[in-house]
Design an enzyme around this catalytic site. Structure first.
Site, PDB file in Angstrom:
ATOM      1  N   LYS A   1      -2.115  24.710  22.700  1.00 35.60           N
ATOM      2  CA  LYS A   1      -2.506  24.189  21.394  1.00 35.60           C
ATOM      3  C   LYS A   1      -3.262  22.868  21.557  1.00 35.60           C
ATOM      4  O   LYS A   1      -2.836  21.979  22.298  1.00 35.60           O
ATOM      5  CB  LYS A   1      -1.256  23.984  20.537  1.00 35.60           C
ATOM      6  CG  LYS A   1      -1.520  23.450  19.129  1.00 35.60           C
ATOM      7  CD  LYS A   1      -0.191  23.318  18.392  1.00 35.60           C
ATOM      8  CE  LYS A   1      -0.356  22.700  17.013  1.00 35.60           C
ATOM      9  NZ  LYS A   1       0.944  22.575  16.294  1.00 35.60           N
TER      10      LYS A   1
ATOM     11  N   SER B   1       5.603  23.648  12.199  1.00 32.29           N
ATOM     12  CA  SER B   1       4.333  24.145  12.734  1.00 32.29           C
ATOM     13  C   SER B   1       4.440  25.230  13.787  1.00 32.29           C
ATOM     14  O   SER B   1       3.425  25.789  14.202  1.00 32.29           O
ATOM     15  CB  SER B   1       3.513  22.975  13.303  1.00 32.29           C
ATOM     16  OG  SER B   1       3.083  22.137  12.264  1.00 32.29           O
TER      17      SER B   1
ATOM     18  N   SER C   1       0.806  24.097  11.932  1.00 37.22           N
ATOM     19  CA  SER C   1      -0.440  23.748  12.570  1.00 37.22           C
ATOM     20  C   SER C   1      -0.753  24.568  13.813  1.00 37.22           C
ATOM     21  O   SER C   1      -1.811  24.399  14.424  1.00 37.22           O
ATOM     22  CB  SER C   1      -0.442  22.259  12.928  1.00 37.22           C
ATOM     23  OG  SER C   1       0.601  21.944  13.840  1.00 37.22           O
TER      24      SER C   1
END
Length: 474
Positions: free
Chosen positions: A74, A174, A150
């Site tokens: 990520k 997230s 996210s």
């Protein structure tokens, strides 16, 4: 090769490599080809390193439990040497990392092949992944809809079959939010359980933890074993597990005392579809012999959202200031998206007492919620208070949109970032339009073992499909 990627989970793929059914090069080349084919539609992968990973394979990847398994990181506060760490922000678009973050080092030590980085909203400040820098990531279940945030790039990459699993992080939901929106397993570990990022410290990031989104419970357990190792200089530590988490898969959890909650901490009911998923799971749990009752913790109601805002925004504001100093200039109008800029400017105006007061509230909520788990082993809630939103609803260029809609997508998840407890979202339902729904299980601090046991018990009784969603639904 298609069968390996589409019908086996990450653990099964790793075994095929270990058993020499297929070579590391074949697996990674297939993953790279999948990315080339599918990413233009989904927009999950925003940086690739095909030449580097091929060279690493040629030199020989380390022998480990996941040797040759393709994986992506990520693009938020986690560095891969030679790739930009943009945090989804135009201000950091060309900020190339010089070294790997500790968690990336752990993945490499396990033999994983790092193929690139995944899309994230700017500084993770959104429950949907649609940053101005890279554009929106799309949900393979419905291209018009969000894959969550996210870690939306991570969830979309796995759901679409580009990767068998992907790194993710969770500062307010997230990991669990995108897992729920895309039909994956999303485990948020306890505070201090997993390796953090370079620069993590007890004052700026006590809320966010790192792990992954996966197709199966055993994949999540195995990846947790890889990152649950002592980290030199870690500001927050936790007693190490007594045995590998992967050994908890399939272990009978015993008869558990389970509370169910379908109203938000402020009393607002969840969407009927989200609540119905919890009711269905409660019926399954009761049939397995568990003791089910309605009940919720005392969340010490007040503006708990301020704890999340201040805890996650402080490190962001520090990084923005350091970047501006490095560039030798002030903040420009197009450096940050509108909603993120508001958070940044508000954080800069906070007095010296704001952060200690937020941390005091964190401790108060953790103590209050902890009392619930003296009487219950687990809490079961919807992962989301509302079904998956269409892209554009959570638009970070619109402060009004974020202010109006964002809270519903983190309201069940974020309290457990405050308390530091582990929580897992499992794909155990669909809304009335056919989109995935997640159900969240929360245990006492440090009891990831119990979550893995109950999750694997449910997985065996009500298995979900691990087959990628492709072609995507228009």
């Amino acid at each position: 090769m298609q069968e390996l990627f589409d019908e086996r989970d990450m653990t099964g793929l790793a075994k095929a490599i270990s058993d020499r059914e297929v070579s590391v090069s074949e697996v990674v080349e297939f993953a790279l080809a999948r990315i080339d084919e599918r990413n233009p539609t989904i927009n999950a992968i925003i940086a690739e390193r095909p030449d580097q990973v091929r060279a690493e394979i040629e030199a020989g990847l380390p022998e480990g439990p996941l040797t040759g398994v393709p994986f992506a990181i990520k693009d938020l506060v986690t560095d891969v040497a030679g790739l930009p760490t943009t945090h989804g922000s135009r201000l950091f678009a060309d900020a190339v990392a010089k070294a790997d973050s500790p968690i990336v080092t752990a993945y490499r030590r396990a033999g994983m092949a790092i193929v690139g980085k995944t899309n994230t909203p700017e500084w993770g400040q959104n429950a949907s992944t649609e940053p101005a820098l890279f554009g929106p990531t799309r949900n393979p279940h419905r291209l018009s809809h969000s894959p969550g945030g996210s870690s939306g790039g991570a969830s979309a990459a796995v759901t679409s079959g580009m990767l068998p699993a992907a790194h993710a992080s969770d500062g307010g939901g997230s990991i669990r939010i995108p897992a729920a929106m895309t039909g994956l397993v999303g485990l948020k570990p306890s505070r201090g359980r997993a390796i953090g990022s370079v620069g993590s410290n007890a004052l700026t990031s006590p809320l966010s933890v790192q792990h992954a989104v996966t197709r199966s419970v055993r994949d999540s357990a195995l990846l947790l074993d890889i990152v649950s190792v002592p980290q030199r200089g870690a500001p927050i530590t936790i007693v190490q597990q007594s045995r590998p988490y992967v050994q908890e898969v399939g272990v009978n959890p015993g008869v558990l005392r389970i509370g169910t909650m379908t109203h938000l901490p402020n009393g607002t009911p969840a969407h009927a579809d989200c609540a119905a998923a919890v009711d269905d799971v409660a019926a399954l749990l009761a049939s397995l012999g568990h003791r089910i009752s309605s009940g919720k913790p005392d969340f010490a109601l007040g503006d708990n959202s301020a704890v999340i805002r201040q805890g996650t925004a402080a490190s962001m504001a520090m990084a923005v200031d350091a970047r501006l100093e490095q560039l030798g200039r002030g903040l420009r109008d197009d450096d940050l998206e509108a909603a993120v800029r508001v958070v940044y400017e508000r954080t800069k105006k906070l007095g010296a007492s704001a952060f200690p007061l937020a941390m005091e509230k964190l401790s108060l909520v953790a103590e209050s919620v902890g009392g619930f788990f003296a009487d219950y082993d687990l809490l079961v809630t919807p992962t989301l208070a509302e079904p998956t939103p269409p892209l554009g609803l959570l638009d970070a260029s619109s402060i009004e949109s974020i202010w109006t809609y964002a809270g519903a997508y983190s309201a069940f998840a974020s309290p457990f970032n405050i308390t530091g407890q582990p929580a897992i979202s499992l794909p155990l339902g669909q809304d009335s339009t056919g989109m995935p729904l997640g159900v969240q299980f929360v245990s006492a601090f440090g009891r990831e073992d119990l979550l893995i046991r109950i999750a694997s018990q449910i997985e065996s009784m009500q298995p979900w499909s691990i087959t990628p969603i492709w072609p995507p639904v228009n």
